[in-house]
Design a protein around this motif. Structure first.
Motif, PDB file in Angstrom:
ATOM      1  N   ASP A   1     -32.509  14.465   2.849  1.00  0.00           N
ATOM      2  CA  ASP A   1     -33.810  14.727   2.260  1.00  0.00           C
ATOM      3  C   ASP A   1     -34.505  13.420   1.876  1.00  0.00           C
ATOM      4  N   ILE A   2     -35.827  13.425   1.952  1.00  0.00           N
ATOM      5  CA  ILE A   2     -36.600  12.275   1.500  1.00  0.00           C
ATOM      6  C   ILE A   2     -36.699  12.334  -0.028  1.00  0.00           C
ATOM      7  N   VAL A   3     -36.297  11.239  -0.686  1.00  0.00           N
ATOM      8  CA  VAL A   3     -36.340  11.169  -2.152  1.00  0.00           C
ATOM      9  C   VAL A   3     -37.651  10.509  -2.568  1.00  0.00           C
ATOM     10  N   MET A   4     -38.337  11.162  -3.511  1.00  0.00           N
ATOM     11  CA  MET A   4     -39.600  10.661  -4.031  1.00  0.00           C
ATOM     12  C   MET A   4     -39.396  10.128  -5.448  1.00  0.00           C
ATOM     13  N   THR A   5     -39.872   8.931  -5.702  1.00  0.00           N
ATOM     14  CA  THR A   5     -39.829   8.373  -7.054  1.00  0.00           C
ATOM     15  C   THR A   5     -41.247   8.050  -7.507  1.00  0.00           C
ATOM     16  N   GLN A   6     -41.468   8.086  -8.814  1.00  0.00           N
ATOM     17  CA  GLN A   6     -42.776   7.797  -9.382  1.00  0.00           C
ATOM     18  C   GLN A   6     -42.627   6.813 -10.520  1.00  0.00           C
ATOM     19  N   SER A   7     -43.668   6.005 -10.730  1.00  0.00           N
ATOM     20  CA  SER A   7     -43.720   5.113 -11.882  1.00  0.00           C
ATOM     21  C   SER A   7     -45.173   4.987 -12.342  1.00  0.00           C
ATOM     22  N   PRO A   8     -45.372   4.851 -13.674  1.00  0.00           N
ATOM     23  CA  PRO A   8     -44.343   4.980 -14.717  1.00  0.00           C
ATOM     24  C   PRO A   8     -44.003   6.443 -14.969  1.00  0.00           C
ATOM     25  N   ASP A   9     -43.067   6.699 -15.871  1.00  0.00           N
ATOM     26  CA  ASP A   9     -42.762   8.075 -16.269  1.00  0.00           C
ATOM     27  C   ASP A   9     -43.924   8.667 -17.056  1.00  0.00           C
ATOM     28  N   SER A  10     -44.568   7.815 -17.846  1.00  0.00           N
ATOM     29  CA  SER A  10     -45.724   8.252 -18.629  1.00  0.00           C
ATOM     30  C   SER A  10     -46.623   7.048 -18.905  1.00  0.00           C
ATOM     31  N   LEU A  11     -47.884   7.332 -19.142  1.00  0.00           N
ATOM     32  CA  LEU A  11     -48.815   6.277 -19.527  1.00  0.00           C
ATOM     33  C   LEU A  11     -49.915   6.849 -20.400  1.00  0.00           C
ATOM     34  N   ALA A  12     -50.423   5.994 -21.285  1.00  0.00           N
ATOM     35  CA  ALA A  12     -51.528   6.362 -22.168  1.00  0.00           C
ATOM     36  C   ALA A  12     -52.677   5.402 -21.892  1.00  0.00           C
ATOM     37  N   VAL A  13     -53.832   5.991 -21.612  1.00  0.00           N
ATOM     38  CA  VAL A  13     -55.010   5.222 -21.212  1.00  0.00           C
ATOM     39  C   VAL A  13     -56.186   5.621 -22.099  1.00  0.00           C
ATOM     40  N   SER A  14     -57.016   4.661 -22.432  1.00  0.00           N
ATOM     41  CA  SER A  14     -58.219   4.961 -23.225  1.00  0.00           C
ATOM     42  C   SER A  14     -59.229   5.738 -22.378  1.00  0.00           C
ATOM     43  N   LEU A  15     -59.995   6.594 -23.036  1.00  0.00           N
ATOM     44  CA  LEU A  15     -61.047   7.326 -22.327  1.00  0.00           C
ATOM     45  C   LEU A  15     -61.975   6.351 -21.622  1.00  0.00           C
ATOM     46  N   GLY A  16     -62.288   6.671 -20.352  1.00  0.00           N
ATOM     47  CA  GLY A  16     -63.166   5.830 -19.560  1.00  0.00           C
ATOM     48  C   GLY A  16     -62.472   4.688 -18.838  1.00  0.00           C
ATOM     49  N   GLU A  17     -61.189   4.495 -19.138  1.00  0.00           N
ATOM     50  CA  GLU A  17     -60.438   3.438 -18.471  1.00  0.00           C
ATOM     51  C   GLU A  17     -59.708   3.977 -17.233  1.00  0.00           C
ATOM     52  N   ARG A  18     -59.111   3.059 -16.472  1.00  0.00           N
ATOM     53  CA  ARG A  18     -58.440   3.419 -15.216  1.00  0.00           C
ATOM     54  C   ARG A  18     -56.987   3.760 -15.461  1.00  0.00           C
ATOM     55  N   ALA A  19     -56.513   4.798 -14.772  1.00  0.00           N
ATOM     56  CA  ALA A  19     -55.094   5.164 -14.776  1.00  0.00           C
ATOM     57  C   ALA A  19     -54.564   5.063 -13.342  1.00  0.00           C
ATOM     58  N   THR A  20     -53.401   4.427 -13.196  1.00  0.00           N
ATOM     59  CA  THR A  20     -52.809   4.226 -11.875  1.00  0.00           C
ATOM     60  C   THR A  20     -51.364   4.716 -11.880  1.00  0.00           C
ATOM     61  N   ILE A  21     -51.066   5.576 -10.917  1.00  0.00           N
ATOM     62  CA  ILE A  21     -49.720   6.160 -10.792  1.00  0.00           C
ATOM     63  C   ILE A  21     -49.178   5.791  -9.418  1.00  0.00           C
ATOM     64  N   ASN A  22     -47.935   5.336  -9.396  1.00  0.00           N
ATOM     65  CA  ASN A  22     -47.302   4.914  -8.158  1.00  0.00           C
ATOM     66  C   ASN A  22     -46.252   5.918  -7.698  1.00  0.00           C
ATOM     67  N   CYS A  23     -46.117   6.042  -6.399  1.00  0.00           N
ATOM     68  CA  CYS A  23     -45.162   6.965  -5.785  1.00  0.00           C
ATOM     69  C   CYS A  23     -44.522   6.255  -4.596  1.00  0.00           C
ATOM     70  N   LYS A  24     -43.215   6.389  -4.495  1.00  0.00           N
ATOM     71  CA  LYS A  24     -42.493   5.748  -3.399  1.00  0.00           C
ATOM     72  C   LYS A  24     -41.583   6.767  -2.737  1.00  0.00           C
ATOM     73  N   SER A  25     -41.561   6.758  -1.406  1.00  0.00           N
ATOM     74  CA  SER A  25     -40.667   7.644  -0.658  1.00  0.00           C
ATOM     75  C   SER A  25     -39.497   6.838  -0.097  1.00  0.00           C
ATOM     76  N   SER A  26     -38.351   7.499   0.043  1.00  0.00           N
ATOM     77  CA  SER A  26     -37.137   6.800   0.493  1.00  0.00           C
ATOM     78  C   SER A  26     -37.174   6.455   1.970  1.00  0.00           C
ATOM     79  N   GLN A  27     -38.098   7.076   2.707  1.00  0.00           N
ATOM     80  CA  GLN A  27     -38.341   6.700   4.095  1.00  0.00           C
ATOM     81  C   GLN A  27     -39.807   6.948   4.416  1.00  0.00           C
ATOM     82  N   SER A  28     -40.260   6.363   5.498  1.00  0.00           N
ATOM     83  CA  SER A  28     -41.679   6.461   5.842  1.00  0.00           C
ATOM     84  C   SER A  28     -42.096   7.908   6.055  1.00  0.00           C
TER      85      SER A  28
END
Lengths: 113, 117
Positions: A1-28
């Motif tokens: 199976d392809i394993v999916m990981t994400q970072s960070p586990d959680s984040l707190a962002v101010s209203l109107g600011e940018r939030a960025t979430i990363n995701c990585k797969s174990s294979q293409s």
């Protein structure tokens, strides 16, 4: 199976600011035959099913605000919320549909700072 | 726009069979382009795809290895719905169960199923 990981586990962002979430797969998850990345992003609020935001890594689902965008290719992907709104507080999941069994990341919780 | 309506019991005893139904409106279970899935979500296992059924001139099924020996997903063309049966359940099968079309997935409302005596 392809394993999916994400970072960070959680984040707190101010209203109107940018939030960025990363995701990585174990294979293409890129199919060279159609040059598509088989990645989707979902938003889940408490007591609700996940809601589709992005598919093919960067295509926005109809009705989804344009502050949500997806990018990446191969094994590394990003969901960006350009200007965080109060209603965006939720858990966000990436998912691969390149290979059956389809698999999901563990989720990233987004809160207001 | 597809709408998926789930039904079934919220409490199942250990060793018994979990059975859920997903009624489809706005699409057909026999569609040659749609795929019909069951997915569950629990704090310990996260979102876990369980299996799918779909029609491409004949019926096909695929199941996750983790449940393959215990699961059956069946279409019901007379009622435009599909069903999940999970046999020999244990407390570890306690989860919110979702039906979904896709991927990418459009989801039913979810059913909390608790396995307990």
């Amino acid at each position: 199976d392809i394993v999916m990981t994400q970072s960070p586990d959680s984040l707190a962002v101010s209203l109107g600011e940018r939030a960025t979430i990363n995701c990585k797969s174990s294979q293409s998850v890129l199919y060279s035959s159609n040059n598509k990345n088989y990645i989707a992003w979902y938003q889940q609020k408490p007591g609700q099913p996940p809601k589709l935001l992005i598919y093919w890594a960067s295509s926005r689902e109809s009705g989804v605000p344009d502050r949500f965008s997806g990018s990446g290719s191969g094994t590394d992907f990003t969901l960006t919320i350009s200007t965080l709104q109060a209603e965006d507080v939720a858990v966000y999941y990436c998912q691969q549909y390149h290979s059956t069994a389809f698999t999901f990341g563990p989720g990233t919780k987004v809160d207001i700072k | 726009q597809v709408h998926l309506q789930q039904s079934g019991p919220g409490l199942v005893k250990p060793s018994q069979t979990l059975s859920l139904t997903c009624a489809i409106s706005g699409d057909s279970v026999s569609s040659n382009s749609a795929v019909w899935n069951w997915i569950r979500q629990s704090p310990s296992r996260g979102l876990e795809w369980l299996g799918r059924t779909y029609y491409r001139s004949k019926w096909y099924n695929d199941y996750a290895p983790s449940v393959k020996s215990r699961i059956t997903i069946n279409p019901d063309t007379s009622k435009n719905q599909f069903t999940l049966q999970l046999n020999s359940v244990t407390p570890e099968d306690t989860a919110v169960y979702y039906c979904a079309r896709g991927p990418p997935f459009s989801w039913g409302q979810g059913t909390l199923v608790t396995v307990s005596s």
